[in-house]
Write a protein that holds these residues in place. Structure first.
Motif, mmCIF file in Angstrom:
data_model
loop_
_atom_site.group_PDB
_atom_site.id
_atom_site.type_symbol
_atom_site.label_atom_id
_atom_site.label_comp_id
_atom_site.label_asym_id
_atom_site.label_seq_id
_atom_site.Cartn_x
_atom_site.Cartn_y
_atom_site.Cartn_z
ATOM 1 N N UNK A 21 0.834 -1.203 0.000
ATOM 2 C CA UNK A 21 0.000 0.000 0.000
ATOM 3 C C UNK A 21 0.868 1.252 0.000
ATOM 4 N N UNK A 22 1.952 1.240 0.749
ATOM 5 C CA UNK A 22 2.856 2.392 0.774
ATOM 6 C C UNK A 22 3.507 2.597 -0.592
ATOM 7 N N UNK A 23 3.873 1.499 -1.243
ATOM 8 C CA UNK A 23 4.468 1.583 -2.578
ATOM 9 C C UNK A 23 3.462 2.157 -3.571
ATOM 10 N N UNK A 24 2.221 1.694 -3.512
ATOM 11 C CA UNK A 24 1.180 2.208 -4.414
ATOM 12 C C UNK A 24 0.918 3.688 -4.161
ATOM 13 N N UNK A 25 0.903 4.108 -2.883
ATOM 14 C CA UNK A 25 0.722 5.518 -2.559
ATOM 15 C C UNK A 25 1.865 6.349 -3.127
ATOM 16 N N UNK A 26 3.087 5.871 -2.963
ATOM 17 C CA UNK A 26 4.246 6.581 -3.503
ATOM 18 C C UNK A 26 4.183 6.709 -5.018
ATOM 19 N N UNK A 27 3.789 5.619 -5.694
ATOM 20 C CA UNK A 27 3.659 5.670 -7.149
ATOM 21 C C UNK A 27 2.591 6.671 -7.568
ATOM 22 N N UNK A 28 1.457 6.668 -6.880
ATOM 23 C CA UNK A 28 0.376 7.593 -7.219
ATOM 24 C C UNK A 28 0.808 9.037 -7.014
ATOM 25 N N UNK A 30 3.863 10.148 -7.129
ATOM 26 C CA UNK A 30 4.855 10.460 -8.166
ATOM 27 C C UNK A 30 4.163 10.760 -9.498
ATOM 28 N N UNK A 31 3.152 9.978 -9.839
ATOM 29 C CA UNK A 31 2.403 10.229 -11.079
ATOM 30 C C UNK A 31 1.737 11.599 -11.021
ATOM 31 N N UNK A 32 1.094 11.885 -9.897
ATOM 32 C CA UNK A 32 0.451 13.186 -9.738
ATOM 33 C C UNK A 32 1.478 14.303 -9.844
ATOM 34 N N UNK A 33 2.640 14.111 -9.219
ATOM 35 C CA UNK A 33 3.684 15.123 -9.256
ATOM 36 C C UNK A 33 4.177 15.397 -10.667
ATOM 37 N N UNK A 34 4.341 14.351 -11.463
ATOM 38 C CA UNK A 34 4.817 14.530 -12.844
ATOM 39 C C UNK A 34 3.793 15.320 -13.654
ATOM 40 N N UNK A 35 2.523 14.918 -13.551
ATOM 41 C CA UNK A 35 1.480 15.614 -14.312
ATOM 42 C C UNK A 35 1.346 17.059 -13.819
ATOM 43 N N UNK A 36 1.385 17.279 -12.516
ATOM 44 C CA UNK A 36 1.291 18.634 -11.970
ATOM 45 C C UNK A 36 2.480 19.476 -12.410
ATOM 46 N N UNK A 37 3.665 18.912 -12.411
ATOM 47 C CA UNK A 37 4.855 19.643 -12.844
ATOM 48 C C UNK A 37 4.738 20.076 -14.300
ATOM 49 N N UNK A 38 4.285 19.161 -15.156
ATOM 50 C CA UNK A 38 4.117 19.500 -16.572
ATOM 51 C C UNK A 38 3.064 20.599 -16.719
ATOM 52 N N UNK A 39 1.963 20.497 -15.973
ATOM 53 C CA UNK A 39 0.919 21.520 -16.059
ATOM 54 C C UNK A 39 1.443 22.876 -15.595
ATOM 55 N N UNK A 40 2.182 22.899 -14.499
ATOM 56 C CA UNK A 40 2.734 24.162 -13.982
ATOM 57 C C UNK A 40 3.731 24.762 -14.972
ATOM 58 N N UNK A 41 4.581 23.917 -15.545
ATOM 59 C CA UNK A 41 5.541 24.418 -16.534
ATOM 60 C C UNK A 41 4.824 24.987 -17.759
ATOM 61 N N UNK A 83 4.731 8.005 -18.114
ATOM 62 C CA UNK A 83 4.354 7.299 -16.879
ATOM 63 C C UNK A 83 3.895 5.883 -17.203
ATOM 64 N N UNK A 84 3.057 5.744 -18.240
ATOM 65 C CA UNK A 84 2.555 4.419 -18.619
ATOM 66 C C UNK A 84 3.692 3.515 -19.092
ATOM 67 N N UNK A 85 4.655 4.082 -19.817
ATOM 68 C CA UNK A 85 5.785 3.283 -20.303
ATOM 69 C C UNK A 85 6.626 2.744 -19.154
ATOM 70 N N UNK A 86 6.640 3.462 -18.043
ATOM 71 C CA UNK A 86 7.393 3.002 -16.881
ATOM 72 C C UNK A 86 6.546 2.066 -16.021
ATOM 73 N N UNK A 87 5.278 2.423 -15.833
ATOM 74 C CA UNK A 87 4.436 1.689 -14.894
ATOM 75 C C UNK A 87 3.921 0.358 -15.447
ATOM 76 N N UNK A 88 3.597 0.291 -16.727
ATOM 77 C CA UNK A 88 3.027 -0.939 -17.291
ATOM 78 C C UNK A 88 3.959 -2.146 -17.145
ATOM 79 N N UNK A 89 5.250 -2.033 -17.516
ATOM 80 C CA UNK A 89 6.126 -3.194 -17.313
ATOM 81 C C UNK A 89 6.249 -3.580 -15.837
#
Length: 145
Positions: A21-28, A30-41, A83-89
């Motif tokens: 559960x902690x790993x899944x929370x961290x992944x989520x 991180x995904x949110x952070x990447x999308x938020x960073x791109x949106x802010x940029x 994100x999908x290219x990293x997470x799917x495998x």
């Protein structure tokens, strides 16, 4: 018959606060952070253009806003593809690892599908005995005349 272990709060807490559960929370996060960073940029990059939309004529502002939205959409889609290219495998690997069977489980499954070795041995003995009886019946008997 109800299974009260499923209603146990302890089991639920173990599942909620487990390493998985902690790993899944961290992944989520991180995904949110990447999308938020791109949106802010994207917003920082296009701030002047977004603010100038109010000063443009309506038709030109609509076209310009559409272009800005398309660029933002493409940037966010690209980040989601990364994100999908990293997470799917990783998900495929984790699923395969989770679905592996232990040696005891493999043995139990073999017994269930093919039967236990003791029963198979008894069946084989009975088949051999029947084959011997048939063979003895087919042996030609000498004629007594």
């Amino acid at each position: 018959m109800p299974n009260f272990s499923r209603l146990s709060p302890g089991t639920g807490f173990k599942r909620m606060f487990s390493l998985q559960a902690a790993l899944e929370l961290g992944k989520s996060l991180a995904k949110f952070g990447v999308v938020a960073l791109v949106a802010i940029l994207m917003l920082r990059h296009d701030t002047k253009q977004l603010l100038s939309l109010g000063t443009e004529p309506p038709l030109r502002a609509a076209v310009h806003a559409g272009k800005l939205c398309a660029q933002a959409f493409l940037a966010l889609a690209a980040s989601l593809l990364i994100i999908a290219a990293i997470d799917a495998p990783y998900q495929l690997w984790a699923y395969a690892r989770k679905m592996r069977m232990s040696r005891d489980e493999v043995r139990r499954e073999m017994k269930e599908s093919e039967g236990s070795p003791e029963v198979k041995g008894r069946i084989r003995q009975a088949q051999q005995a029947m084959a011997r009886r048939r063979m003895m019946q087919e042996v030609p008997k000498p004629m007594l005349s």
